[in-house]
Write a protein that holds these residues in place. Structure first.
Motif, PDB file in Angstrom:
ATOM      1  N   ASN A   1       0.836  -1.197   0.000  1.00  0.00           N
ATOM      2  CA  ASN A   1       0.000   0.000   0.000  1.00  0.00           C
ATOM      3  C   ASN A   1       0.875   1.254   0.000  1.00  0.00           C
ATOM      4  O   ASN A   1       0.589   2.244  -0.690  1.00  0.00           O
ATOM      5  N   GLY A   2       1.960   1.201   0.774  1.00  0.00           N
ATOM      6  CA  GLY A   2       2.881   2.330   0.837  1.00  0.00           C
ATOM      7  C   GLY A   2       3.597   2.565  -0.478  1.00  0.00           C
ATOM      8  O   GLY A   2       3.778   3.702  -0.913  1.00  0.00           O
ATOM      9  N   VAL A   3       4.008   1.457  -1.145  1.00  0.00           N
ATOM     10  CA  VAL A   3       4.694   1.565  -2.426  1.00  0.00           C
ATOM     11  C   VAL A   3       3.775   2.209  -3.467  1.00  0.00           C
ATOM     12  O   VAL A   3       4.164   3.150  -4.178  1.00  0.00           O
ATOM     13  N   LEU A   4       2.542   1.706  -3.541  1.00  0.00           N
ATOM     14  CA  LEU A   4       1.598   2.238  -4.523  1.00  0.00           C
ATOM     15  C   LEU A   4       1.232   3.685  -4.213  1.00  0.00           C
ATOM     16  O   LEU A   4       1.024   4.496  -5.128  1.00  0.00           O
ATOM     17  N   SER A   5       1.153   4.015  -2.928  1.00  0.00           N
ATOM     18  CA  SER A   5       0.859   5.390  -2.532  1.00  0.00           C
ATOM     19  C   SER A   5       1.964   6.334  -3.007  1.00  0.00           C
ATOM     20  O   SER A   5       1.705   7.437  -3.515  1.00  0.00           O
ATOM     21  N   ALA A   6       3.221   5.882  -2.855  1.00  0.00           N
ATOM     22  CA  ALA A   6       4.360   6.698  -3.289  1.00  0.00           C
ATOM     23  C   ALA A   6       4.356   6.855  -4.806  1.00  0.00           C
ATOM     24  O   ALA A   6       4.607   7.948  -5.334  1.00  0.00           O
ATOM     25  N   TRP A   7       4.060   5.769  -5.522  1.00  0.00           N
ATOM     26  CA  TRP A   7       3.993   5.848  -6.977  1.00  0.00           C
ATOM     27  C   TRP A   7       2.890   6.794  -7.426  1.00  0.00           C
ATOM     28  O   TRP A   7       3.059   7.564  -8.363  1.00  0.00           O
ATOM     29  N   LYS A   8       1.752   6.724  -6.737  1.00  0.00           N
ATOM     30  CA  LYS A   8       0.630   7.597  -7.079  1.00  0.00           C
ATOM     31  C   LYS A   8       1.019   9.064  -6.906  1.00  0.00           C
ATOM     32  O   LYS A   8       0.714   9.913  -7.750  1.00  0.00           O
ATOM     33  N   ALA A   9       1.685   9.353  -5.801  1.00  0.00           N
ATOM     34  CA  ALA A   9       2.086  10.739  -5.519  1.00  0.00           C
ATOM     35  C   ALA A   9       3.065  11.264  -6.567  1.00  0.00           C
ATOM     36  O   ALA A   9       3.096  12.470  -6.850  1.00  0.00           O
ATOM     37  N   GLU A  10       3.868  10.354  -7.158  1.00  0.00           N
ATOM     38  CA  GLU A  10       4.881  10.769  -8.130  1.00  0.00           C
ATOM     39  C   GLU A  10       4.480  10.436  -9.566  1.00  0.00           C
ATOM     40  O   GLU A  10       5.304  10.489 -10.478  1.00  0.00           O
ATOM     41  N   ASN A  11       3.171  10.058  -9.742  1.00  0.00           N
ATOM     42  CA  ASN A  11       2.642   9.760 -11.088  1.00  0.00           C
ATOM     43  C   ASN A  11       3.410   8.653 -11.804  1.00  0.00           C
ATOM     44  O   ASN A  11       3.696   8.736 -12.998  1.00  0.00           O
ATOM     45  N   VAL A  12       3.750   7.631 -11.070  1.00  0.00           N
ATOM     46  CA  VAL A  12       4.437   6.470 -11.651  1.00  0.00           C
ATOM     47  C   VAL A  12       3.381   5.391 -11.916  1.00  0.00           C
ATOM     48  O   VAL A  12       2.960   4.682 -11.004  1.00  0.00           O
ATOM     49  N   TYR A  13       2.942   5.290 -13.166  1.00  0.00           N
ATOM     50  CA  TYR A  13       1.863   4.369 -13.501  1.00  0.00           C
ATOM     51  C   TYR A  13       2.253   3.319 -14.548  1.00  0.00           C
ATOM     52  O   TYR A  13       1.422   2.515 -14.937  1.00  0.00           O
TER      53      TYR A  13
END
Length: 280
Positions: A127-139
């Motif tokens: 959940n933390g990894v995906l949250s960080a990716w979301k914040a940095e627009n890593v999709y």
């Protein structure tokens, strides 16, 4: 069963009145069996969810069940990648729904699961990894880079891996403690013969009310009245037992994130920042 008439009257007929076809009900019962919802009451709860969501026509039922089955398969594969050998829990389904709302593809979920393997609390870490990716627009996979999460940047002398482990353990313990306390409180209350009987009757009346609201408003009003009276008796009995009804609901240390560490937007909760500061 020796006599099917009561089941037809109390369950199958109302389901048909909802508009479900026999073939749909067969498929629903098959799905419920695979999900270990092995009673008419369990299936009724599931049927009501479908009905309330407007999923009644056979085509929509089939499509919905296929979607649910696909999600269950995906979750099992993700758990396996994370190194977890357990059944899919409601928390996993809620997490998947959240990750989907963040617009992550299956490919990205697998990548996050790989990074979470071996962690003390893999699902929380994922959940933390995906949250960080979301914040940095890593999709997309090609944009995944070695990153330091927001929470790790706040640490001074603790390594990122150690800090993440401490955070995961902290929130896992908080959440489990709150939920175990609620479960224990409810179990203690229902172990009392008087309150246990009242609770069982309330559950039964709730089912009867769902049927009555569809076909007999007068009866529905009577059931509502009975439920209200029983709830009063139940509250009185709990008072005699010195049990607070509010204890049946988990009391999380943080009401914002429900002891997950992340708010509804997937960002680190203010309580996490405070916790990290306390480690300095």
């Amino acid at each position: 069963m020796q006599n099917s008439a009561p089941y037809v009257e109390n369950y199958v007929n109302p389901w048909c009145n909802f508009g479900f076809e026999f073939e749909s009900l067969k498929k629903i019962s098959n799905y419920c069996f695979r999900q270990r919802m092995n009673s008419f009451e369990d299936m009724h709860t599931f049927v009501l969810k479908l009905y309330n969501s407007g999923i009644v026509a056979e085509k929509s039922v089939i499509e919905h069940l296929e979607t649910l089955t696909s999600q269950e398969k995906l979750l099992k594969e993700l758990l396996s990648v994370m190194g977890l050998n357990r059944k899919v829990l409601p928390w996993d389904r809620e997490s998947l729904a959240k990750w989907r709302s963040w617009n992550f593809s299956d490919e990205m979920l697998y990548e996050a699961a790989k990074l979470s393997a071996g962690k003390s609390n893999p699902t929380a870490y994922m959940n933390g990894v995906l949250s960080a990716w979301k914040a940095e627009n890593v999709y997309t996979k090609d944009k995944i880079e070695q990153q330091t999460s927001t929470v790790n940047k706040s640490a001074n002398n603790t390594s990122s891996r150690e800090l993440q482990s401490v955070i995961e353990r902290h929130y896992s313990d908080l959440r489990n403690l709150a939920e175990q306390r609620a479960e224990t409180a409810l179990a203690n209350a229902t172990s009392d013969k008087v309150y246990g009987g009242i609770k069982k009757k309330l559950n039964q009346l709730s089912i009867e009310l769902a049927f009555a609201e569809l076909s007999d408003r007068k009866k529905a009003s009577e059931i509502v009245k009975n439920i209200s009276e029983l709830e009063i008796l139940g509250d009185k009995r709990l008072s005699e037992l010195c049990i607070d009804k509010a204890d049946f609901t988990p009391k999380y240390a943080c009401e914002i994130c429900k002891d997950t560490g992340y708010d509804s937007f997937g960002k680190p909760c203010v309580c996490m920042k405070k916790f990290i500061d306390s480690l300095k």
